[in-house]
Design a protein around this motif. Structure first.
Motif: not given
Ligand code: UD1
Ligand code: CA
Length: 437
Positions: A96-104, A224-241
């Motif tokens: 199997a191949v599992v595709v992952l995105f670098g912006d996830n 997915g992170v396409n812009d800096r607002a989403q980057l900030a959302e990803a950071e917020a989720e990372f911090q929650r974890r």
């Protein structure tokens, strides 16, 4: 054991970040997004990973290794085209191949495993979806009346009705080796962007009778992170974890004000007061206290030590067991033995401090002469009087005593007393100043 290859796509330009830095190198929790994905892939049960990058990606070279191959996608013609750029890594024994995105950046090893398992368990294609009330920008999963996935429609190509669908494609996709993987070659670029969409594999699968399944993940995990607002959302989720993880062993008085890095290690019975920032490379030992407004980078706080409030460690530092670092103390490249006290207003840089030494308020190691950095050694049990300047390179012997206000330019032997300051002159019976007439 099944042979699975993770293909991590990281060649996209990410123009919406409006940055000189490639999108996937933007950091979450102090680590590049693509490194989060590679780490999750390594932690999952895949045997190897293939990283697909653009032609100008010097950053990628350092990531390659035994389990990770690099592949250049010369032109960014879409996600299907990108997966095919890693063709060379499709070995004959692959299941199997599992595709992952670098912006996830927040995808977990458990989810990757779950997707691979679906294919190992018999599916030809497994798509990872998520539901969100704000689906704009994501590909939508179109299901038939039996709940089977029939197509993934990209936002730009979707009808108004399709845009109302809130079940979205995360980008994570597991593909069985053989016919399903070969079907990637059949994907065309007949869409609004003129790109080869990986998501079109689903429509092809319908034509060819592939067994296709979909799994659901939380939007927080697969955003997915396409812009800096989403980057900030990803950071917020990372911090929650990260906060949730820290709370397993430590008391955080105001967890939402404490910021962690991907590699922060917090021991048991640690107390972390509000407004603390852990940069990368920090370990806090059992029973230690990090007082409010402390900023630590690349620092080990040993068991039972206390730092802050308002302490800063810039890195290369270890605070010995039971040591106390107080307010407005800055440490850099400093190795502190057990029981050291630096309680107020000091800068200790490029220094070694022996056990139970006491560094008085306002002590500065003058480590930089404008050209090079020099070291200061302070022996065990030494006492540095307040407001002393230790001009490096210099050594203060064990048990030595430096009188306050000294500017120390020469080594002080063990157990010596060093005074290096103007002598006080006291004149008796000063006459009061007379105002000028
Ligand atoms: C993609 C999916 C979309 C999904 C979303 C989830 C496609 C066609 N669309 O859209 O269904 O909802 O992700 O976040 O797959 N990349 C390359 N080479 C390319 C193009 C992209 O390496 O030629 C890489 C990018 O660096 C990125 C990833 O692939 O890491 C995804 O590409 P991106 O352009 O961000 O796709 P989206 O429009 O977000
Ligand atoms: Ca994206």
């Amino acid at each position: 054991m099944a042979q699975a290859l993770a293909v991590v796509l990281a060649a996209g330009k990410g123009t919406r970040m409006r940055s000189k830095t490639p999108k996937v190198l933007h950091k979450v929790g102090g680590r590049a997004m693509v490194d989060h994905v590679l780490a999750a892939a390594a932690e999952a049960g895949v045997s190897r990973a293939a990283l697909v990058v653009g032609p100008e990606a010097p950053w990628a070279a350092g990531r390659a290794g035994d389990a990770l191959s690099l592949h250049v996608q010369a032109e960014q013609k879409g996600t299907a085209h990108a997966v095919l750029a890693a063709r060379e890594a499709f070995a004959a024994d692959l299941d199997a191949v599992v595709v992952l995105f670098g912006d996830n950046p927040l995808v977990t090893a458990a989810t990757i495993d779950r997707m691979v398992e679906r294919v190992v368990g018999g599916a030809d294609l497994a798509v990872l979806a998520f539901r969100t009330a704000a689906p704009t920008g994501y590909g939508r999963l179109l299901l038939d009346e039996n709940g089977h996935v029939r197509a993934i429609r990209e936002e730009r190509d979707a009808s108004e009705e399709e845009r109302a669908v809130t079940l979205c494609n995360s980008g994570v996709m597991a593909i069985r080796a053989g016919a399903p993987l070969e079907a990637l070659e059949s994907i065309g670029a007949d869409n609004a962007k003129g790109e080869y969409y990986l998501t079109d594999l689903v429509a092809i699968g319908v034509e060819r009778g592939f067994d296709m399944v979909w799994e659901e993940a939380s939007p927080a995990e697969v955003m997915g992170v396409n812009d800096r607002a989403q980057l900030a959302e990803a950071e917020a989720e990372f911090q929650r974890r990260a906060r949730a993880r820290a709370l397993e062993t430590a008391t955080l008085i105001a967890p939402e004000t404490v910021y962690f890095s991907h590699d922060t290690v917090i021991g048991e019975d640690v107390l972390i007061e509000p407004n603390v920032v852990f940069g990368t490379g920090v370990r806090v030992g059992d029973g230690a206290t990090v007082h409010a407004f402390t900023h630590l980078v690349d620092t080990v706080v040993s068991p039972g030590a206390a730092v802050g409030p308002f302490a800063r460690s810039r890195g290369g530092t270890s605070v010995g067991p039971g040591s106390k670092i107080g307010n407005f103390v800055e440490l850099k490249n400093a190795a502190l033995a057990p029981g050291v006290k630096i309680s107020h207003l000091s800068y200790i840089g490029d220094a070694v401090v022996g056990a139970a030494a006491n560094i008085g308020a306002g002590t500065i190691t003058c480590n930089y002469d404008g050209v090079a950095k020099h070291r200061t050694e302070i022996g065990a049990g030494a006492f540095i009087g307040s407001n002393s300047a230790l001009v490096a390179p210099v050594t203060i012997g064990e048990g030595a005593f430096v009188a306050s206000g000294s500017v120390i330019t020469e080594d002080v032997p063990a157990n010596a007393l060093a005074l290096a300051r103007g002598r006080q002159a006291t004149k008796p019976d000063r006459s009061p100043l007379k105002p000028k007439s």
